[in-house]
Design a protein around this motif. Structure first.
Motif, PDB file in Angstrom:
ATOM      1  N   VAL A   1       0.961  -1.502  -0.268  1.00 28.25           N
ATOM      2  CA  VAL A   1       0.242   0.496  -0.021  1.00 28.25           C
ATOM      3  C   VAL A   1       0.970   1.435  -0.285  1.00 28.25           C
ATOM      4  O   VAL A   1       0.116   1.872  -1.101  1.00 28.25           O
ATOM      5  CB  VAL A   1      -1.186  -0.173   1.354  1.00 28.25           C
ATOM      6  N   LEU A   2       2.210   1.664   0.619  1.00 25.71           N
ATOM      7  CA  LEU A   2       2.812   2.579   1.032  1.00 25.71           C
ATOM      8  C   LEU A   2       3.458   2.637  -0.833  1.00 25.71           C
ATOM      9  O   LEU A   2       3.652   3.625  -1.136  1.00 25.71           O
ATOM     10  CB  LEU A   2       3.813   2.316   2.172  1.00 25.71           C
TER      11      LEU A   2
ATOM     12  N   PRO B   1       0.124   2.919  -3.811  1.00 26.15           N
ATOM     13  CA  PRO B   1      -1.524   3.364  -3.590  1.00 26.15           C
ATOM     14  C   PRO B   1      -1.972   3.863  -4.541  1.00 26.15           C
ATOM     15  O   PRO B   1      -3.310   3.403  -3.750  1.00 26.15           O
ATOM     16  CB  PRO B   1      -0.715   5.008  -2.414  1.00 26.15           C
TER      17      PRO B   1
ATOM     18  N   HIS C   1      -4.518   0.991  -4.124  1.00 21.69           N
ATOM     19  CA  HIS C   1      -6.275   1.230  -2.530  1.00 21.69           C
ATOM     20  C   HIS C   1      -6.390   2.552  -2.732  1.00 21.69           C
ATOM     21  O   HIS C   1      -5.679   3.320  -1.942  1.00 21.69           O
ATOM     22  CB  HIS C   1      -4.877   0.476  -1.755  1.00 21.69           C
TER      23      HIS C   1
ATOM     24  N   HIS D   1      -5.036   6.560   0.625  1.00 24.66           N
ATOM     25  CA  HIS D   1      -4.606   7.063   0.719  1.00 24.66           C
ATOM     26  C   HIS D   1      -3.665   8.535   1.784  1.00 24.66           C
ATOM     27  O   HIS D   1      -2.675   8.720   1.645  1.00 24.66           O
ATOM     28  CB  HIS D   1      -5.531   8.012  -0.691  1.00 24.66           C
TER      29      HIS D   1
ATOM     30  N   ALA E   1      -1.839   5.778   3.955  1.00 21.93           N
ATOM     31  CA  ALA E   1      -0.736   5.592   3.380  1.00 21.93           C
ATOM     32  C   ALA E   1       0.504   7.322   3.548  1.00 21.93           C
ATOM     33  O   ALA E   1       1.662   7.146   3.462  1.00 21.93           O
ATOM     34  CB  ALA E   1      -0.530   4.962   1.801  1.00 21.93           C
ATOM     35  N   THR E   2       0.032   8.226   2.622  1.00 22.30           N
ATOM     36  CA  THR E   2       0.382   9.341   2.786  1.00 22.30           C
ATOM     37  C   THR E   2       1.180  10.243   4.212  1.00 22.30           C
ATOM     38  O   THR E   2       1.943  10.373   4.033  1.00 22.30           O
ATOM     39  CB  THR E   2      -0.637  10.634   2.301  1.00 22.30           C
TER      40      THR E   2
END
Length: 374
Positions: free
Chosen positions: A31-32, A35, A38, A42, A45-46
């Motif tokens: 996911v990182l 992103p 997914h 977001h 991940a951000t």
């Protein structure tokens, strides 16, 4: 097309549902790194990427091919051990202890899945650790993926124990930086899902349980196979006496829209499935552009190419080798996809690499996105 898991004669107790801290860590790292796969994550991940210390962020970039383009089997290393009673552990440290039990040959071929000449579902007869021809081919394939992957591959082939210790330390630092909190938040949900599926298997049988896991899973009337509906074709067995009979289902909060199947030769099969609900995707699109994109995707070859291009960049020759067709034919299909605005391209030295624009594809609908990323 599908991935078929042979379970003929497999006792029901060998169908195991269990969460895995290491597999969930791998899902969060994906996911990182991606992103765009997914959209609903977001924000997380951000925030998580922004909070990473520069040294950890740099080290994650060095090895991100292990979880960016596909889910490396080292993240489910328990399945390679010759003991069917071994299942995912309760803690990340214990999962990493199981990974440490793989020999160097198993670890290297699993880590270099896309850069070893041996086919994923075939028995390895020659090793890049000992055979100079296979080693050379492995380094050539790694170089085509970029300088970072080549450097990692060179180090791993030269000194597997040191790189394995480096990878373990990387995962341990991820736990300290962010994953301990993440695992504390999701482990109860994953354990509850595993218990519910186990109970459902006992009460209603395999067919109902597979349907509850994912509409992409099914079995035949005899319960002799598990079919996983994916844009690829493969076969594996859960009843091999060499590695022990069994198949493991690992639930994940961070996995959607991916449904991953470990079907490596000589390993027990694993199905890594999402338990979270589908994310909502929206955005206006003109009828003309929508029609152009749907026509571009109407060809089965382009659909298969999209599956590959959704996972990472590929050159024309790589796509040709992967699909067993000529480079000119691949070029024609790439031109159609590019005209529809579905892929991007970039030059890396003398190579031109193509990749699916996942955010654009997401506008066509979550069903299509889920299918190509399954």
């Amino acid at each position: 097309m599908s991935v078929t898991i042979d379970i003929a004669g497999l006792p029901p107790e060998r169908i195991v549902f269990a969460p895995s801290p290491l597999a969930e860590l791998g899902a969060t790292l994906h996911v990182l790194a991606e992103p765009g796969h997914h959209p609903g994550a977001h924000g997380w991940a951000t925030a998580t990427n922004a909070a990473l210390k520069p040294d950890l962020a740099d080290r994650l970039c060095e090895a991100d091919f292990l979880w960016r383009t596909a889910f490396s089997d080292i993240l489910m290393g328990f399945a390679g051990l010759r003991d069917a009673s071994v299942q995912p552990a309760a803690t990340l440290a214990e999962d990493l202890d199981l990974l440490d039990k793989l020999d160097d040959e198993q670890f290297v071929t699993a880590a270099l899945e896309f850069t070893c000449a041996t086919g994923y579902a075939e028995q390895a007869t020659l090793s890049p650790l000992s055979d100079p021809v296979v080693r050379k081919r492995t380094l050539e394939l790694a170089a085509a993926r970029g300088p970072q992957q080549r450097r990692f591959t060179e180090r791993l082939l030269e000194d597997p124990p040191t790189v394995r210790a480096w990878v373990r330390r990387l995962f341990e630092d991820c736990e300290q930086a962010f994953f301990a909190d993440t695992w504390h938040r999701v482990r109860g949900q994953l354990a509850a899902d595993a218990r519910a599926k186990t109970d459902l298997l006992r009460r209603r049988g395999l067919a109902a349980t597979l349907e509850a896991v994912s509409p992409a899973l099914s079995t035949d009337e005899h319960g002799s196979v598990i079919e996983v509906d994916k844009l690829t074709s493969a076969w594996t067995t859960a009843v091999s006496p060499a590695v022990g009979a069994g198949v493991t289902f690992i639930p994940s909060v961070h996995q959607w829209p991916h449904l991953s199947v470990l079907h490596r030769y000589g390993w027990r099969p694993v199905v890594h499935y999402p338990v979270a609900g589908r994310e909502v995707l929206s955005g206006p699109l003109s009828v003309e552009q929508f029609t152009l994109r749907m026509e571009a995707l109407s060809h089965p070859m382009r659909m298969r190419m999209c599956r590959s291009l959704a996972r990472g960049p590929y050159t024309t020759s790589e796509l040709a080798d992967l699909n067993a067709v000529s480079s000119p034919e691949i070029s024609r299909h790439l031109a159609v996809l590019k005209k529809a605005g579905l892929i991007t391209s970039r030059r890396r030295g003398r190579y031109v690499q193509y990749q699916l624009d996942v955010q654009v594809v997401a506008r066509l609908g979550s069903d299509f996105l889920e299918t190509v990323l399954r």
